[in-house]
Design a protein around this motif. Structure first.
Motif, PDB file in Angstrom:
ATOM      1  N   ASN A   1       0.846  -1.201   0.000  1.00 18.82           N
ATOM      2  CA  ASN A   1       0.000   0.000   0.000  1.00 18.82           C
ATOM      3  C   ASN A   1       0.877   1.245   0.000  1.00 18.82           C
ATOM      4  OD1 ASN A   1      -2.724  -1.288   0.280  1.00 18.82           O
ATOM      5  ND2 ASN A   1      -1.815  -2.055   2.179  1.00 18.82           N
ATOM      6  N   GLY A   2       1.472   1.527  -1.145  1.00 18.04           N
ATOM      7  CA  GLY A   2       2.343   2.678  -1.261  1.00 18.04           C
ATOM      8  C   GLY A   2       1.593   3.912  -1.736  1.00 18.04           C
ATOM      9  N   ASN A   3       2.342   4.957  -2.048  1.00 20.72           N
ATOM     10  CA  ASN A   3       1.733   6.202  -2.523  1.00 20.72           C
ATOM     11  C   ASN A   3       2.133   6.542  -3.955  1.00 20.72           C
ATOM     12  OD1 ASN A   3       4.386   6.867  -2.144  1.00 20.72           O
ATOM     13  ND2 ASN A   3       4.024   8.498  -0.656  1.00 20.72           N
ATOM     14  N   ALA A   4       2.823   5.589  -4.622  1.00 18.55           N
ATOM     15  CA  ALA A   4       3.200   5.789  -6.024  1.00 18.55           C
ATOM     16  C   ALA A   4       3.500   4.436  -6.662  1.00 18.55           C
ATOM     17  CB  ALA A   4       4.418   6.701  -6.139  1.00 18.55           C
ATOM     18  N   HIS A   5       3.372   4.394  -7.987  1.00 17.70           N
ATOM     19  CA  HIS A   5       3.762   3.201  -8.741  1.00 17.70           C
ATOM     20  C   HIS A   5       5.167   3.403  -9.283  1.00 17.70           C
ATOM     21  CE1 HIS A   5      -0.154   1.256  -8.646  1.00 17.70           C
ATOM     22  NE2 HIS A   5      -0.720   2.387  -9.020  1.00 17.70           N
ATOM     23  N   ILE A   6       5.861   2.289  -9.525  1.00 17.41           N
ATOM     24  CA  ILE A   6       7.225   2.337 -10.035  1.00 17.41           C
ATOM     25  C   ILE A   6       7.330   1.493 -11.313  1.00 17.41           C
ATOM     26  CG2 ILE A   6       7.841   0.426  -8.498  1.00 17.41           C
ATOM     27  CD1 ILE A   6      10.288   3.134  -9.675  1.00 17.41           C
ATOM     28  N   VAL A   7       8.041   2.036 -12.306  1.00 16.54           N
ATOM     29  CA  VAL A   7       8.323   1.287 -13.531  1.00 16.54           C
ATOM     30  C   VAL A   7       9.810   0.951 -13.545  1.00 16.54           C
ATOM     31  CG1 VAL A   7       8.233   1.223 -16.043  1.00 16.54           C
ATOM     32  CG2 VAL A   7       6.542   2.566 -14.781  1.00 16.54           C
ATOM     33  N   GLN A   8      10.116  -0.345 -13.541  1.00 15.90           N
ATOM     34  CA  GLN A   8      11.481  -0.824 -13.661  1.00 15.90           C
ATOM     35  C   GLN A   8      11.561  -1.771 -14.857  1.00 15.90           C
ATOM     36  OE1 GLN A   8      13.405  -1.513  -9.519  1.00 15.90           O
ATOM     37  NE2 GLN A   8      11.244  -1.964  -9.200  1.00 15.90           N
TER      38      GLN A   8
ATOM     39  N   ASP B   1       9.600  -4.900 -14.902  1.00 11.42           N
ATOM     40  CA  ASP B   1       8.152  -4.767 -15.097  1.00 11.42           C
ATOM     41  C   ASP B   1       7.792  -4.774 -16.574  1.00 11.42           C
ATOM     42  OD1 ASP B   1       7.631  -4.422 -12.270  1.00 11.42           O
ATOM     43  OD2 ASP B   1       8.473  -2.413 -12.476  1.00 11.42           O
ATOM     44  N   THR B   2       8.566  -4.042 -17.385  1.00 16.36           N
ATOM     45  CA  THR B   2       8.260  -4.019 -18.820  1.00 16.36           C
ATOM     46  C   THR B   2       8.550  -5.374 -19.459  1.00 16.36           C
ATOM     47  OG1 THR B   2      10.452  -3.057 -19.272  1.00 16.36           O
ATOM     48  CG2 THR B   2       8.597  -1.539 -19.069  1.00 16.36           C
ATOM     49  N   ARG B   3       9.595  -6.026 -18.997  1.00 11.13           N
ATOM     50  CA  ARG B   3       9.875  -7.378 -19.513  1.00 11.13           C
ATOM     51  C   ARG B   3       8.727  -8.328 -19.187  1.00 11.13           C
ATOM     52  NH1 ARG B   3      14.765  -8.936 -21.375  1.00 11.13           N
ATOM     53  NH2 ARG B   3      16.546  -7.528 -21.174  1.00 11.13           N
TER      54      ARG B   3
ATOM     55  N   ASP C   1      -1.397  -1.843 -12.573  1.00 18.22           N
ATOM     56  CA  ASP C   1      -0.785  -3.173 -12.583  1.00 18.22           C
ATOM     57  C   ASP C   1       0.669  -3.141 -12.112  1.00 18.22           C
ATOM     58  OD1 ASP C   1      -3.122  -4.264 -13.551  1.00 18.22           O
ATOM     59  OD2 ASP C   1      -2.495  -4.178 -15.652  1.00 18.22           O
ATOM     60  N   LEU C   2       1.193  -1.951 -11.884  1.00 19.09           N
ATOM     61  CA  LEU C   2       2.598  -1.807 -11.503  1.00 19.09           C
ATOM     62  C   LEU C   2       2.791  -1.963  -9.995  1.00 19.09           C
ATOM     63  CD1 LEU C   2       3.463   1.333 -13.670  1.00 19.09           C
ATOM     64  CD2 LEU C   2       4.285  -1.008 -14.062  1.00 19.09           C
ATOM     65  N   PRO C   3       3.998  -2.316  -9.564  1.00 16.89           N
ATOM     66  CA  PRO C   3       4.298  -2.373  -8.130  1.00 16.89           C
ATOM     67  C   PRO C   3       4.180  -0.983  -7.503  1.00 16.89           C
ATOM     68  CG  PRO C   3       6.001  -3.482  -9.419  1.00 16.89           C
ATOM     69  CD  PRO C   3       5.142  -2.746 -10.387  1.00 16.89           C
TER      70      PRO C   3
END
Length: 209
Positions: free
Chosen positions: A33-40, A43-45, A60-62
């Motif tokens: 339960n964070g306050n932002a999504h992260i793209v690494q 994730d794209t792979r 759908d992102l972490p």
């Protein structure tokens, strides 16, 4: 298809802003339960391996606990392009009003169509174009490094890209969508056929005569 459009080419930096993603000084810890999504890059792979799609749905992102400034957030319709390695596939961040803000790691370059050109350039088309074979060859040619390819912001800005009319861009996207759908249907038919044949072969092995 792109070869027919080469007569009208422009440097990518003329129509889009290109910048590096956010550099995290420490390990990125994912939370429930964070306050932002992260793209690494992982994730794209994963998205590509699971869906064969270049659309990133923020929800759908972490998630992470973001403590930085809001200027690091990436807006919808931004394109993320890996800045290192051989996996240079571009992805587009989809709109999602109910989602948390999105932060992109420095594993990517963030490409956003400039405001004054948004009536001339479709973000979907630009994402498709960055993944097109001719553009991919140009990107590889601009990359540095021997063991691990590196893409610099300045080099990507100079990559020449074809810029057809918005009408032509939409035609290209429609045709590409139809082709992708046909590929998916063909793959599904082959998978079903394989399952059926495998079942028949297994049944034949079980028969005594």
């Amino acid at each position: 298809m792109t070869n027919q459009l080469i007569s009208n080419t422009v440097p990518l930096g003329n129509i889009a802003d290109v910048r590096m993603g956010f550099t995290f000084r420490e390990r990125v810890d994912e939370v429930k339960n964070g306050n932002a999504h992260i793209v690494q890059l992982k994730d794209t792979r994963r998205i590509w391996d699971e869906t064969q799609s270049v659309a990133i749905t923020p929800s759908d992102l972490p998630q992470i606990n973001w403590q930085g400034k809001p200027k690091a957030f990436v807006e919808a319709d931004s394109i993320v392009l890996p800045s290192k390695g051989s996996f240079l596939k571009a992805f587009k961040i989809e709109p999602n009003d109910k989602s948390l803000p999105v932060v992109v790691s420095s594993q990517f370059l963030v490409i956003t169509v400039k405001e004054r050109h948004k009536n001339k350039v479709s973000a979907d088309f630009l994402c498709w174009l960055l993944n097109e074979a001719n553009t991919q060859r140009l990107l590889v040619g601009e990359s540095q490094g021997t063991n691990i390819m590196l893409l610099k912001t300045s080099a990507v800005k100079q990559v020449q890209i074809p810029l057809p009319t918005l009408k032509k861009q939409n035609q290209i996207l429609k045709l590409n969508s139809m082709w992708k759908r046909e590929q998916q249907l063909t793959h599904a038919l082959l998978a079903n056929r394989e399952a059926m044949i495998t079942g028949v072969l297994q049944q034949l092995l079980k028969e005594t005569n």
